[in-house]
Design an enzyme around this catalytic site. Structure first.
Site, mmCIF file in Angstrom:
data_model
loop_
_atom_site.group_PDB
_atom_site.id
_atom_site.type_symbol
_atom_site.label_atom_id
_atom_site.label_comp_id
_atom_site.label_asym_id
_atom_site.label_seq_id
_atom_site.Cartn_x
_atom_site.Cartn_y
_atom_site.Cartn_z
ATOM 1 N N ASP A 166 37.940 -41.332 3.760
ATOM 2 C CA ASP A 166 39.023 -40.442 4.184
ATOM 3 C C ASP A 166 38.431 -39.037 4.273
ATOM 4 O OD1 ASP A 166 41.515 -39.306 4.722
ATOM 5 O OD2 ASP A 166 42.280 -39.499 2.672
ATOM 6 N N GLN A 211 50.455 -46.481 3.408
ATOM 7 C CA GLN A 211 49.149 -46.660 4.041
ATOM 8 C C GLN A 211 48.479 -47.950 3.560
ATOM 9 O OE1 GLN A 211 47.356 -44.327 6.227
ATOM 10 N NE2 GLN A 211 46.089 -46.153 6.409
ATOM 11 N N ARG A 258 57.253 -36.818 3.134
ATOM 12 C CA ARG A 258 55.842 -36.450 2.958
ATOM 13 C C ARG A 258 55.832 -35.065 2.337
ATOM 14 N NH1 ARG A 258 50.906 -37.213 7.133
ATOM 15 N NH2 ARG A 258 51.175 -39.281 6.218
HETATM 16 N N1 CP Z 1 47.116 -41.957 7.899
HETATM 17 C C1 CP Z 1 48.204 -41.164 8.058
HETATM 18 O O1 CP Z 1 49.092 -41.093 7.199
HETATM 19 O O2 CP Z 1 48.230 -40.519 9.245
HETATM 20 P P1 CP Z 1 49.212 -39.332 9.638
HETATM 21 O O3 CP Z 1 48.874 -38.168 8.771
HETATM 22 O O4 CP Z 1 48.941 -39.093 11.081
HETATM 23 O O5 CP Z 1 50.628 -39.786 9.379
HETATM 24 N N1 NVA Z 2 44.057 -37.621 2.214
HETATM 25 C C1 NVA Z 2 44.635 -37.190 3.460
HETATM 26 C C2 NVA Z 2 45.329 -38.324 4.118
HETATM 27 C C3 NVA Z 2 45.976 -38.016 5.437
HETATM 28 C C4 NVA Z 2 46.712 -39.164 6.004
HETATM 29 C C5 NVA Z 2 45.585 -36.036 3.197
HETATM 30 O O1 NVA Z 2 46.305 -36.079 2.201
HETATM 31 O O2 NVA Z 2 45.584 -35.096 3.978
#
Ligand code: CP
Ligand code: NVA
Length: 301
Positions: A220, A132, A102
């Protein structure tokens, strides 16, 4: 296929296959009929940003399969002291059987994939969140029995999740309609790509237009990780883009509401909708586990 960086790395058939695998794995987990399909395999998990669902579901998924997951905070590994992404990828590939990452910049996960000899999975970047989408579409299949021909409405920020959802909809034949304010629409290159994939794509700034007759409404957060400096500006711009009962009334009577979570009640979604009868957000969250297990099985088994 070695890596999973974009939802568009998959074909329509591969998305449907992953959903089918995930539904099967969900049943097996509930009946205790799981086997140790990744026994003695290890998954490295690099998280530059916070995570609850993604981190926990991948880790539990590896445990379910008899394997092991290692959470690697970039601050604790040498990448935080300047070791290159390339060398990190080369080194981790000598130990583990897969890497999830991530990242702030999509280039980081792309570089990991380029230099790792093991599969690399995008666990969210600034431009996409492909894992996701498998869970989201799986949830739609559970509730609607199909994907093709449905109308999927995105309300709010045209962000990473939106861009993956749009490409995913194009691939599986769902009509995609996004209502986003100017300056926060999905990237034009993604819109073009989705259209090239055969997608029926509408980008508007009117939530009512997107929500009309929708089978699925998705929203979101207004402030994604990395966008914190724009918080005040975003709150002003996104006013009027809340998913609430008024907006839901325009959709099909059996509309389902999805949200990748974490959610902010009273901002992008009203508490009534988030906790109401149309919301499937916790099924969606659970399905992250089953979907991620299908993904690691496909790439690492
Ligand atoms: N939706 C999602 O990716 O959640 P987290 O940020 O908790 O991993
Ligand atoms: N769009 C959000 C999604 C989190 C799972 C972000 O990138 O923070």
């Amino acid at each position: 296929m070695k890596d999973f960086l974009s939802i568009a790395d998959l074909s329509r058939e591969e998305i449907l296959e992953l959903i089918e695998m995930a539904i099967d794995l969900k049943k097996k987990r509930k009946t205790g009929k799981e086997s140790e399909l990744l026994k003695n395999k290890s998954l490295a998990m690099i998280f530059e940003k916070s995570s609850t669902r993604t981190r926990v579901s991948f880790e539990v998924g590896m445990t379910d399969f008899g394997g092991h997951a290692l959470y690697l905070n970039p601050k604790d590994i040498q990448i935080g002291r300047g070791e290159t992404v390339e060398d990190t990828a080369r080194t981790l590939s000598r130990y583990v059987h897969g890497i999830i990452a991530r990242v702030y910049s999509h280039e980081t996960v792309a570089k990991l994939a380029e230099y790792a000899t093991v599969p690399v999975i995008n666990a969210l970047s600034d431009i996409e969140h492909p894992c996701q989408i498998i869970a989201d579409f799986m949830t739609i299949v559970e509730y609607k029995g199909k994907l093709e021909g449905l109308k999927f409405a995105w309300i709010g920020d045209g962000n990473n999740v939106c861009q993956s959802a749009m490409l995913g909809c194009a691939l599986v034949g769902m009509e995609f309609s996004a209502a986003c304010p100017d300056g926060f629409k999905p990237d034009e290159a993604f819109v073009e790509k989705a259209r090239e994939l055969g997608g029926k794509i509408t980008i508007t700034d009117k939530p009512e237009e997107a929500a009309k007759d929708a089978d699925v409404i998705y929203t979101d957060v207004w402030v994604s990780m990395g966008d914190e400096a724009e918080k005040e500006k975003r709150f002003k711009v996104f006013e009027g883009y809340q998913v609430n009962d008024e907006l839901l009334a325009l959709a099909k009577p059996d509309v389902i509401v999805e949200h990748c979570l974490p959610a902010h009640r009273g901002e992008e979604i009203s508490a009534e909708v988030m906790d109401g009868p149309h919301s499937v957000v916790f099924d969606e969250a659970e399905n992250r586990l089953h979907a991620h297990k299908a993904i690691i099985l496909k790439l690492m088994a």
